[in-house]
Write an enzyme that holds these catalytic residues in place. Structure first.
Site, PDB file in Angstrom:
ATOM      1  N   ARG A 106       0.862  -1.175   0.000  1.00  0.00           N
ATOM      2  CA  ARG A 106       0.000   0.000   0.000  1.00  0.00           C
ATOM      3  C   ARG A 106       0.903   1.230   0.000  1.00  0.00           C
ATOM      4  O   ARG A 106       2.121   1.107   0.114  1.00  0.00           O
ATOM      5  CB  ARG A 106      -0.942   0.019   1.213  1.00  0.00           C
ATOM      6  CG  ARG A 106      -0.234   0.063   2.562  1.00  0.00           C
ATOM      7  CD  ARG A 106      -1.233   0.094   3.711  1.00  0.00           C
ATOM      8  NE  ARG A 106      -0.551   0.194   5.001  1.00  0.00           N
ATOM      9  CZ  ARG A 106      -1.175   0.278   6.172  1.00  0.00           C
ATOM     10  NH1 ARG A 106      -2.502   0.266   6.210  1.00  0.00           N
ATOM     11  NH2 ARG A 106      -0.502   0.366   7.299  1.00  0.00           N
ATOM     12  N   CYS A 110       2.714   8.386  -5.676  1.00  0.00           N
ATOM     13  CA  CYS A 110       3.324   9.705  -5.579  1.00  0.00           C
ATOM     14  C   CYS A 110       2.201  10.720  -5.412  1.00  0.00           C
ATOM     15  O   CYS A 110       1.321  10.831  -6.277  1.00  0.00           O
ATOM     16  CB  CYS A 110       4.132  10.010  -6.836  1.00  0.00           C
ATOM     17  SG  CYS A 110       4.586  11.756  -6.970  1.00  0.00           S
ATOM     18  N   ASN A 144      -5.646   7.315   4.219  1.00  0.00           N
ATOM     19  CA  ASN A 144      -5.453   6.550   5.453  1.00  0.00           C
ATOM     20  C   ASN A 144      -4.049   6.782   5.968  1.00  0.00           C
ATOM     21  O   ASN A 144      -3.072   6.531   5.252  1.00  0.00           O
ATOM     22  CB  ASN A 144      -5.650   5.050   5.192  1.00  0.00           C
ATOM     23  CG  ASN A 144      -5.490   4.217   6.449  1.00  0.00           C
ATOM     24  OD1 ASN A 144      -6.395   4.141   7.274  1.00  0.00           O
ATOM     25  ND2 ASN A 144      -4.329   3.592   6.605  1.00  0.00           N
ATOM     26  N   GLU A 145      -3.938   7.320   7.181  1.00  0.00           N
ATOM     27  CA  GLU A 145      -2.644   7.513   7.837  1.00  0.00           C
ATOM     28  C   GLU A 145      -1.639   8.198   6.902  1.00  0.00           C
ATOM     29  O   GLU A 145      -0.565   7.665   6.604  1.00  0.00           O
ATOM     30  CB  GLU A 145      -2.084   6.175   8.327  1.00  0.00           C
ATOM     31  CG  GLU A 145      -2.925   5.526   9.405  1.00  0.00           C
ATOM     32  CD  GLU A 145      -2.350   4.214   9.899  1.00  0.00           C
ATOM     33  OE1 GLU A 145      -2.690   3.804  11.027  1.00  0.00           O
ATOM     34  OE2 GLU A 145      -1.560   3.581   9.169  1.00  0.00           O
ATOM     35  N   CYS A 154       8.501  11.014  -1.616  1.00  0.00           N
ATOM     36  CA  CYS A 154       8.879  10.525  -2.925  1.00  0.00           C
ATOM     37  C   CYS A 154       9.829  11.550  -3.550  1.00  0.00           C
ATOM     38  O   CYS A 154       9.661  12.752  -3.342  1.00  0.00           O
ATOM     39  CB  CYS A 154       7.629  10.349  -3.764  1.00  0.00           C
ATOM     40  SG  CYS A 154       7.865  10.031  -5.512  1.00  0.00           S
ATOM     41  N   CYS A 159       7.744  15.232  -7.953  1.00  0.00           N
ATOM     42  CA  CYS A 159       7.970  15.843  -6.639  1.00  0.00           C
ATOM     43  C   CYS A 159       9.101  16.859  -6.698  1.00  0.00           C
ATOM     44  O   CYS A 159       9.044  17.908  -6.041  1.00  0.00           O
ATOM     45  CB  CYS A 159       8.264  14.763  -5.602  1.00  0.00           C
ATOM     46  SG  CYS A 159       6.813  13.786  -5.134  1.00  0.00           S
ATOM     47  N   GLU A 306      -8.877   4.136  15.048  1.00  0.00           N
ATOM     48  CA  GLU A 306      -8.401   2.755  15.167  1.00  0.00           C
ATOM     49  C   GLU A 306      -7.895   2.555  16.585  1.00  0.00           C
ATOM     50  O   GLU A 306      -6.818   3.032  16.939  1.00  0.00           O
ATOM     51  CB  GLU A 306      -7.281   2.454  14.159  1.00  0.00           C
ATOM     52  CG  GLU A 306      -7.704   2.542  12.711  1.00  0.00           C
ATOM     53  CD  GLU A 306      -6.587   2.165  11.746  1.00  0.00           C
ATOM     54  OE1 GLU A 306      -5.605   1.517  12.192  1.00  0.00           O
ATOM     55  OE2 GLU A 306      -6.677   2.523  10.553  1.00  0.00           O
ATOM     56  N   TRP A 314       2.064  -8.356  11.610  1.00  0.00           N
ATOM     57  CA  TRP A 314       2.125  -8.644  10.176  1.00  0.00           C
ATOM     58  C   TRP A 314       2.932  -9.950  10.025  1.00  0.00           C
ATOM     59  O   TRP A 314       2.412 -11.015  10.301  1.00  0.00           O
ATOM     60  CB  TRP A 314       2.779  -7.494   9.416  1.00  0.00           C
ATOM     61  CG  TRP A 314       1.893  -6.294   9.188  1.00  0.00           C
ATOM     62  CD1 TRP A 314       0.654  -6.069   9.718  1.00  0.00           C
ATOM     63  CD2 TRP A 314       2.199  -5.173   8.363  1.00  0.00           C
ATOM     64  NE1 TRP A 314       0.167  -4.865   9.265  1.00  0.00           N
ATOM     65  CE2 TRP A 314       1.093  -4.296   8.431  1.00  0.00           C
ATOM     66  CE3 TRP A 314       3.287  -4.814   7.572  1.00  0.00           C
ATOM     67  CZ2 TRP A 314       1.062  -3.086   7.722  1.00  0.00           C
ATOM     68  CZ3 TRP A 314       3.253  -3.614   6.876  1.00  0.00           C
ATOM     69  CH2 TRP A 314       2.149  -2.763   6.949  1.00  0.00           C
TER      70      TRP A 314
END
Length: 659
Positions: A106, A110, A144-145, A154, A159, A306, A314
């Protein structure tokens, strides 16, 4: 904010449809009234460009709505699908060594790439329009986060181009950039902005001014990436809140800046550790500090989007939460200002990377200990949580938490073990041990609200900051300044306008004559006239006093007997200068002195590992007692508090009330 107390993160696309109604019914029975969904579901809902299939999400929302459960939907820009990567591989991010990070996990995106922005625009517009009038979709979470996995990302051409544009807007001319960056060193001068690279890996060293502006640019880019999506959502689905799940002390993006775009802040809280942490370490104080910082993002209650509900893991699996800990951790989030707790996740997943990041339900879906403990906690705590909605801890002490200072220290820490947050925590921990409520505030906050202000590692002395700190002290505040302050200007160039701490030496009544980096060794500090000494680490500023009083001296090395901590009168206030990184014992001794001087008091005395936190509003107060130890603990509770006054069970929690 919404009236919801309890929620859960749910992934209906991971489970057969016939299970959805069972899950929704179980959620309702447990007390859950809101779920977050869809933040990683782009491929499911747009399998090919412009071909949207929200039918299954519509069905899941309907199933949940029948049980009285509302939804927050996440935009899925943290995980672009394979067909986008196949068509536009240039959106994959590039690290500082020019390595491309590919599809398969995930955050393979960029955030500046204009082609990727158009993919996002198309999806988020369709997403927002589809759910604009759905009364059961009450809000949005963008991405998300943000910042997660992007620590070294990046550095791609997109960039780099955006960085140059950012520099043009900041400096106007390349001559001004050269001046502010000190590019005369090592022949680094630029003739045009087009010559300025992203700070990729070099043969030897980096210009710290270049690196600091890159970190600032990256933070601004993340905020702009969020704003890009938030604007689409507000335009096409007005009336629904927008929030984002932050990550405590993560420092890729300034949460104070990001928070300006939100109706309220949200946070992801995993006190059991992210499986790679030292899970034997006591971290309750650290997680309390993170919560205090998230509360300061908006200066109001927040959500936990969360909240840990099982084992983390993991490839490696974390430790099992002990009986009572899941409830304890959720109670700590509430105590520090959470109005809503959303647990991650409903059920342990059977597929992918997070198969062993456990949920309320195990893989089998059969309720077990985690379910029973959290259900009992929600039933017991729900009435008090509903009453205290909108209430806040009342803080007379604050610590400045600066992203700029942390970035600058990360670039040139001078000691390999000097870390901004660890240094900040030496003071926070000593306050936490005394149950002193603390706000962790940005540099631009109003200092006058507090009787005690701690300014740790003010490495960069920005224009106006010295005057603001002086005004705070002169008006009666108690100020603590620590080592390595007033060392550089806002561009990360060394200051030479006077002795260290530059701009603060007269305020502190002392100045730094030289300094000693404690590589692979420590020193000791002796308090006032006592014979025993306690440890200090990383750094020693050698001080000479002008108007300050010496309250502690170094006990070792060639500067033994010279000032380590000083105290100076300034107008109606007091300024302390701490010339070293204090060990816990020294921090405890010093903070007792500073609290007495400021008149700030803790809520009550508790045994070590038992936390006391208070929220209040409209003359009502709620006192949380949180036992972070595995042993029963007894607390002497003042008569003003009403409720159970018996011993706290191991990992037990209690809420008392007073008017």
């Amino acid at each position: 904010m919404s009236g919801h107390l309890w929620g859960v993160d749910y992934y209906p696309e991971h489970w057969p449809k016939e299970r959805w109604a069972v899950d929704a019914s179980m959620m309702r029975e447990m007390g859950i009234t809101v779920v977050r969904m869809a933040e990683f579901s782009w491929q499911k809902f747009e399998p090919r460009e412009g071909e949207f299939h929200f039918e299954e999400l519509d069905e899941a929302i309907s199933v949940l709505a029948k049980e009285g459960i509302d939804c927050i939907l996440g935009t899925p820009s943290a995980a672009p699908p394979a067909w986008i990567i196949e068509r536009n591989p240039e959106i994959e991010p590039v690290d500082s060594a020019d390595h491309v990070h590919h599809f398969g996990g995930r955050h393979h995106d960029c955030q500046s790439n204009p082609v990727y922005r158009e993919h996002i625009r198309r999806y988020v517009t369709a997403f927002a329009e589809h759910y604009a009038d759905n009364p059961h979709v009450i809000g949005w979470q963008v991405d998300n986060e943000l910042g997660n996995s992007h620590g070294d990302l990046c550095y791609c051409p997109s960039c780099e181009s955006r960085f140059r544009q950012w520099l043009r807007e900041k400096y106007g001319t390349v001559e001004e950039l050269n001046r502010c960056w000190g590019t005369a060193f090592w022949s680094q001068g630029y003739n045009s902005f087009e010559q300025v690279p992203a700070p990729r890996n070099t043969a030897s060293g980096h210009n710290p001014s270049h690196q600091l502006d890159w970190k600032r640019f990256c933070s601004d880019l993340v905020c702009e990436f969020h704003q890009f999506q938030a604007d689409i959502l507000r335009a096409h689905a007005p009336g629904k809140f927008i929030t984002h799940n932050m990550m405590g002390f993560a420092n890729k993006v300034s949460y104070y800046d990001l928070g300006k775009q939100l109706e309220f802040a949200s946070h992801d809280q995993y006190p059991g550790g992210h499986f790679h942490w030292n899970q034997r370490a006591f971290r309750a104080d650290f997680h309390a500090a993170e919560l205090d910082m998230i509360r300061a993002v908006k200066g109001q209650p927040y959500w936990v989007m969360e909240q840990q509900s099982g084992i983390t893991g993991w490839e490696i699996v974390g430790a099992a939460p002990k009986p009572g800990q899941l409830a304890l951790w959720a109670a700590q989030s509430i105590a520090h200002g959470a109005d809503t707790i959303v647990f991650f996740r409903w059920r342990s997943c059977l597929m992918g990377t997070e198969q062993y990041w456990h949920g309320i339900l195990p893989h089998s879906g059969i309720p077990g200990r985690y379910y029973r403990e959290l259900r009992a906690f929600m039933e017991q705590t729900g009435p008090a949580l509903r009453d205290m909605q909108g209430s806040m801890p009342q803080c007379e002490a604050a610590i400045i938490r600066s992203y700029d200072q942390e970035w600058a220290i990360d670039i040139q820490p001078h000691h390999p073990e000097l870390r901004y947050i660890n240094h900040l925590m030496t003071c926070y921990r000593a306050l936490w041990n005394r149950n002193v409520p603390v706000d962790l505030i940005p540099e631009e906050a109003d200092f006058s609200r507090y009787r005690l202000l701690i300014a740790p590692l003010m490495f960069l002395m920005k224009p106006g900051m010295a005057d603001r700190l002086r005004a705070y002290a002169e008006n009666g505040g108690t100020l603590i300044v620590t080592m390595r302050s007033g060392v550089k200007d806002e561009h990360d160039l060394a200051l030479a306008d006077g002795p260290l701490p530059c701009g603060l030496d007269d305020l502190c009544g002392a100045w730094v004559t030289e300094y000693d980096c404690l590589l692979q060794r420590e020193n000791h500090v002796r308090w006032r006239d006592e014979e025993e000494s306690v440890g200090c680490q990383c750094w020693c500023d050698l001080l000479e006093t002008t108007t300050a009083e010496t309250i502690a001296v170094y006990a070792g090395d060639f500067y033994a007997g010279t000032p380590a901590i000083t105290k100076n009168r300034c107008g109606r206030g007091t300024v302390y200068y701490v010339g070293t990184q204090m060990g816990n014992e020294l921090a405890e001794r010093f903070m007792a002195e500073a609290l007495t001087q400021s008149g700030v008091q803790g809520l009550l005395d508790t045994p070590f590992g038992v936390e006391a936190v208070c929220r209040g509003k409209d003359g009502r107060r709620w006192l949380f007692l949180l036992n972070h130890t595995g042993e029963a603990q007894t607390v002497e509770i003042p008569e003003e508090w009403q409720g159970d006054r018996g011993p706290l069970e191991p990992y037990g929690t209690r809420i008392l009330t007073a008017r």
